[in-house]
Design an enzyme around this catalytic site. Structure first.
Site, PDB file in Angstrom:
ATOM      1  N   GLN A 138      59.256 -14.610 -43.711  1.00 13.32           N
ATOM      2  CA  GLN A 138      59.582 -13.820 -44.701  1.00 13.32           C
ATOM      3  C   GLN A 138      60.379 -12.575 -44.167  1.00 13.32           C
ATOM      4  O   GLN A 138      59.928 -12.322 -42.998  1.00 13.32           O
ATOM      5  CB  GLN A 138      58.217 -13.367 -45.433  1.00 13.32           C
TER       6      GLN A 138
ATOM      7  N   GLY B  14      55.522 -17.130 -36.728  1.00 12.55           N
ATOM      8  CA  GLY B  14      56.965 -17.424 -37.529  1.00 12.55           C
ATOM      9  C   GLY B  14      56.741 -17.116 -38.912  1.00 12.55           C
ATOM     10  O   GLY B  14      57.614 -17.729 -39.786  1.00 12.55           O
ATOM     11  N   LYS B  15      55.755 -16.347 -39.270  1.00  9.03           N
ATOM     12  CA  LYS B  15      55.595 -16.158 -40.716  1.00  9.03           C
ATOM     13  C   LYS B  15      56.446 -15.006 -41.255  1.00  9.03           C
ATOM     14  O   LYS B  15      56.678 -15.038 -42.572  1.00  9.03           O
ATOM     15  CB  LYS B  15      54.159 -15.725 -41.000  1.00  9.03           C
ATOM     16  N   VAL B  16      56.802 -14.131 -40.409  1.00  7.64           N
ATOM     17  CA  VAL B  16      57.840 -13.049 -40.829  1.00  7.64           C
ATOM     18  C   VAL B  16      58.873 -12.780 -39.848  1.00  7.64           C
ATOM     19  O   VAL B  16      58.882 -13.199 -38.717  1.00  7.64           O
ATOM     20  CB  VAL B  16      57.106 -11.751 -40.837  1.00  7.64           C
TER      21      VAL B  16
END
Length: 364
Positions: free
Chosen positions: A267, A295-297
């Site tokens: 994101q 690796g979420k943001v």
């Protein structure tokens, strides 16, 4: 800016006056410190997400609809400030009470719950719900809605909520009092992160006992959610609380990068409103910076704000701020695009020669 040097904006000697607007109040917050400053920064980040036409996901945990906040969500959908939603089954279930005119009242938290039980009053903190006039009535509505649907083919919770919005719009007494019907009107996908952990699923039990099988296609659901991120130029999340809705939205990045072997990065923006502590190791309190390691943001240093405050306090402030200063956006109508988004992600996945080889080996 190097945070280890003595420079930054001066802290003002704050003055309030009766003519101040919500924009003025948010500026007060943003110019102060602690969680007040974080709240001001969060409101401004939400406005930035809207200005940049980011695809915005709203995640809702806890019991937000029993206190009437579904009306705020409805307004944000109508203005184009929420493009898709991940929430709990409880929030969807209780939101439907308002559409059907079922009683939900202010009560008290300082009570004898044995006496409430005898009086057939169900309590959510200081909110009262009648056992028969509300819960039992809602159960009958749900059972009638889904007695003939979804028992012969796989479905997603977005399809479940879309049908619920359609049925409530056509049959409920006050269809305008539900963000689920508004989501149906504006083609906003509403996913329920754990549908079995709610009265929605409990009400399917009466049909399952009559040998109607319900087959939730949860894998297609998580691919659709990742496909929304994949198909967005910019993407952001407004998280009310934590729990499974928070993780469901954030895991779109790891699905794309860790599982599908891409390098998209997660994101662009996340706002987190939470009262959970990060030091206990739970997902609800996990910092957004920690999410970068998964690796979420996109960036561990920018585009993220966490506010440690009760969401019932912060959410109306954030919502009113953007409603007061942001122009209505054209609805993205993602629900009708889910099939194409899914196909695009699948096709691009198999453009990688390694993935074609893996698929060929499996068939052989």
């Amino acid at each position: 800016m190097d945070p280890h040097k003595f420079y930054g904006k001066d802290i003002p000697h704050i003055k309030l006056h009766p003519e101040m607007t919500i924009e003025d109040l948010v500026s007060v917050f943003a110019s102060s410190g602690y969680n007040g400053r974080q709240l001001g920064d969060a409101a401004k980040l939400y406005a930035k997400m809207i200005k940049e036409n980011a695809t915005i996901c709203l995640t809702v945990s806890g019991a937000m609809t029993p206190v009437g906040f579904g009306g705020i969500i409805k307004t944000l959908i109508e203005r184009g400030f929420v493009d898709w939603i991940i929430t709990t089954g409880a929030n969807v279930y209780h939101e439907d009470h308002f559409a059907w005119g079922l009683p939900v009242k202010q009560g008290s938290f300082d009570v004898d719950d044995m006496k409430l039980y005898e009086k057939e009053i169900v309590r959510i903190r200081d909110v009262y719900i009648k056992f028969y006039e509300t819960l039992e009535a809602e159960d009958q509505v749900i059972q009638k809605m889904f007695g003939d649907d979804f028992s012969d083919k796989p479905f997603t919770t977005a399809e479940f909520c879309n049908l619920m919005g359609k049925m409530s719009k056509e049959n409920a007494k006050f269809p305008e009092k539900s963000f689920i019907t508004t989501a149906y009107d504006y083609d906003v996908p509403v996913y329920i992160s754990t549908i079995k952990d709610s009265s929605l699923a409990l009400n399917l039990a009466v049909h399952r006992l009559r040998d109607k099988t319900y087959n939730l296609d949860f894998v297609r659901e998580i691919i659709e959610q990742a496909a929304i991120l994949y198909g967005s130029r910019k993407s952001g999340i407004l998280e009310l609380g934590g729990g499974v809705p928070k993780n469901t939205a954030q895991q779109t990045g790891p699905l794309l990068d860790q599982i599908l072997r891409r390098n998209d990065g997660g994101q662009d923006y996340i706002i987190q409103i939470t009262d959970a502590r990060p030091d206990t190791g739970g997902l609800s309190g996990a910092t957004l910076q920690e999410g970068k390691s998964w690796g979420k943001v996109q960036d561990a240093h920018n585009g993220m704000v966490t506010v440690y405050v009760d969401a019932t306090i912060a959410f109306p402030i954030l919502a009113l701020y953007v409603l007061s200063n942001q122009k209505t956006r054209k609805p993205k109508r993602l629900y009708k695009k889910l099939g194409k988004l899914y196909d695009k992600l699948r096709d691009d996945y198999f453009k990688n020669p390694e993935n074609k080889i893996k698929d060929s080996k499996k068939k052989n």
